[in-house]
Design an enzyme around this catalytic site. Sequence first.
Site, short mmCIF file in Angstrom:
data_model
loop_
_atom_site.label_atom_id
_atom_site.label_comp_id
_atom_site.label_asym_id
_atom_site.label_seq_id
_atom_site.Cartn_x
_atom_site.Cartn_y
_atom_site.Cartn_z
N SER A 37 -65.30 3.69 5.29
CA SER A 37 -65.02 4.57 4.31
C SER A 37 -65.05 6.02 4.76
CB SER A 37 -65.69 4.57 3.11
OG SER A 37 -65.92 5.71 2.15
N TYR B 29 -74.28 4.17 -0.03
CA TYR B 29 -72.97 3.45 0.24
C TYR B 29 -72.55 4.33 1.45
CZ TYR B 29 -67.96 2.48 -0.11
OH TYR B 29 -66.78 2.29 0.38
P1 NAD Z 1 -63.10 -4.37 -5.03
O1 NAD Z 1 -64.31 -4.24 -5.51
O2 NAD Z 1 -61.89 -4.48 -5.42
O3 NAD Z 1 -63.10 -5.63 -3.97
C1 NAD Z 1 -64.21 -6.01 -3.45
C2 NAD Z 1 -64.18 -7.56 -2.72
O4 NAD Z 1 -65.35 -7.82 -2.05
C3 NAD Z 1 -64.03 -8.45 -3.88
O5 NAD Z 1 -63.25 -9.42 -3.61
C4 NAD Z 1 -65.40 -9.09 -4.06
O6 NAD Z 1 -65.34 -10.17 -4.51
C5 NAD Z 1 -65.85 -9.09 -2.79
N1 NAD Z 1 -67.60 -9.02 -2.64
C6 NAD Z 1 -68.28 -8.20 -3.10
N2 NAD Z 1 -69.49 -8.60 -2.95
C7 NAD Z 1 -69.50 -9.33 -2.14
C8 NAD Z 1 -70.23 -10.46 -1.38
N3 NAD Z 1 -71.59 -10.01 -1.52
N4 NAD Z 1 -69.83 -11.37 -0.65
C9 NAD Z 1 -68.77 -11.65 -0.37
N5 NAD Z 1 -67.72 -10.90 -0.98
C10 NAD Z 1 -68.19 -9.97 -1.88
O7 NAD Z 1 -63.30 -3.25 -3.77
P2 NAD Z 1 -62.25 -2.65 -2.63
O8 NAD Z 1 -61.87 -1.32 -3.05
O9 NAD Z 1 -60.87 -3.85 -2.58
O10 NAD Z 1 -63.32 -2.62 -1.52
C11 NAD Z 1 -62.90 -3.32 -0.12
C12 NAD Z 1 -63.51 -2.69 1.11
O11 NAD Z 1 -62.98 -1.52 1.14
C13 NAD Z 1 -65.02 -2.37 0.57
O12 NAD Z 1 -65.70 -2.67 2.06
C14 NAD Z 1 -65.07 -0.93 0.37
O13 NAD Z 1 -66.22 -0.20 0.62
C15 NAD Z 1 -63.96 -0.47 1.19
N6 NAD Z 1 -63.20 0.85 0.74
C16 NAD Z 1 -62.64 1.04 -0.34
C17 NAD Z 1 -62.34 1.98 -1.05
C18 NAD Z 1 -61.46 2.54 -2.20
O14 NAD Z 1 -61.40 3.41 -2.58
N7 NAD Z 1 -61.21 1.27 -2.97
C19 NAD Z 1 -62.40 3.27 -0.09
C20 NAD Z 1 -63.08 3.25 1.19
C21 NAD Z 1 -63.51 1.85 1.48
#
Ligand code: NAD
Length: 243
Positions: free
Chosen positions: A140, A153
């Site tokens: 991120s 985070y």
């Molecule tokens: P989301 O909450 O929509 O999805 C998260 C996914 O991770 C889900 O499928 C959930 O089941 C899974 N998950 C959560 N805890 C888990 C665990 N302990 N074991 C296995 N699976 C687990 O979130 P997202 O936005 O799709 O995030 C995905 C990645 O992208 C993350 O690493 C997040 O930090 C990163 N990210 C997201 C954003 C954003 O703005 N959405 C920005 C930067 C980085």
Amino acid sequence: MNTDNLKTALITGASRGIGCAAAEVFAGAGYSLILTCHSSTEELNALADDLVSRYGIPCRAVRADAGDSRETAEMFSDITSLDVLVNNAGISHIGLLSQMTDEQWRRIMAVNLDSCFYTCRAAIPLMLKKHSGKIINVSSVWGTQGASMETAYSASKGGVNAFTKALAKELAPSNIQVNAVAFGLIDTSMNGCLSREELEALREEIPSDRLGTVQEAARLILQIAQAPEYMTGQIITMDGGWY
Ligand code: NAD
């Protein structure tokens, strides 16, 4: 379709959001898939069935807590071949650091950072056997910029960035590439805790004037998986020009 020669990709946290969209683009590109989630098994099983029927690829859904060493080792126990590892599973926590409990801190670190260690430790021997492999860690912009109320985070993603750069150096001689993608604000349920006003205020800071889509995020992950082998150790930012 003869599926014997397909490359295999493992994507953690694929039940929704960026991981789910990544599963779709990798299926479209003809990869054999292993998808994981922590608790949304129904959604993940439905996704796997859908990808098998639409793309004719092998696709396995596995429930495993990415932040748990034993469950990750168990998941890898019957994986015999791996070309791409996408460490996508992640959780966020918004709140004052002074009010954070030990358990909340440890959980963020376990799911966002320890998970990369657990999966990479298990994936490396499989990739060494092939003398090739791609590891993509989902990070991120907060990993370099830091976000108020998201110290744990931000620290976990800063750790992912350092992990990526260090492991890339360790594995480059073995022709295994390790890169990270640092996303800005992507439209997923992870941002569901933000109010409409908070989201609007963030959008106004973003030069592209919108949130990124999961499809854009997924396409970038696939492009990194298919990038030339000389690209390794990079933290590739996709944030609409935000930082
Ligand atoms: P989301 O909450 O929509 O999805 C998260 C996914 O991770 C889900 O499928 C959930 O089941 C899974 N998950 C959560 N805890 C888990 C665990 N302990 N074991 C296995 N699976 C687990 O979130 P997202 O936005 O799709 O995030 C995905 C990645 O992208 C993350 O690493 C997040 O930090 C990163 N990210 C997201 C954003 C954003 O703005 N959405 C920005 C930067 C980085």
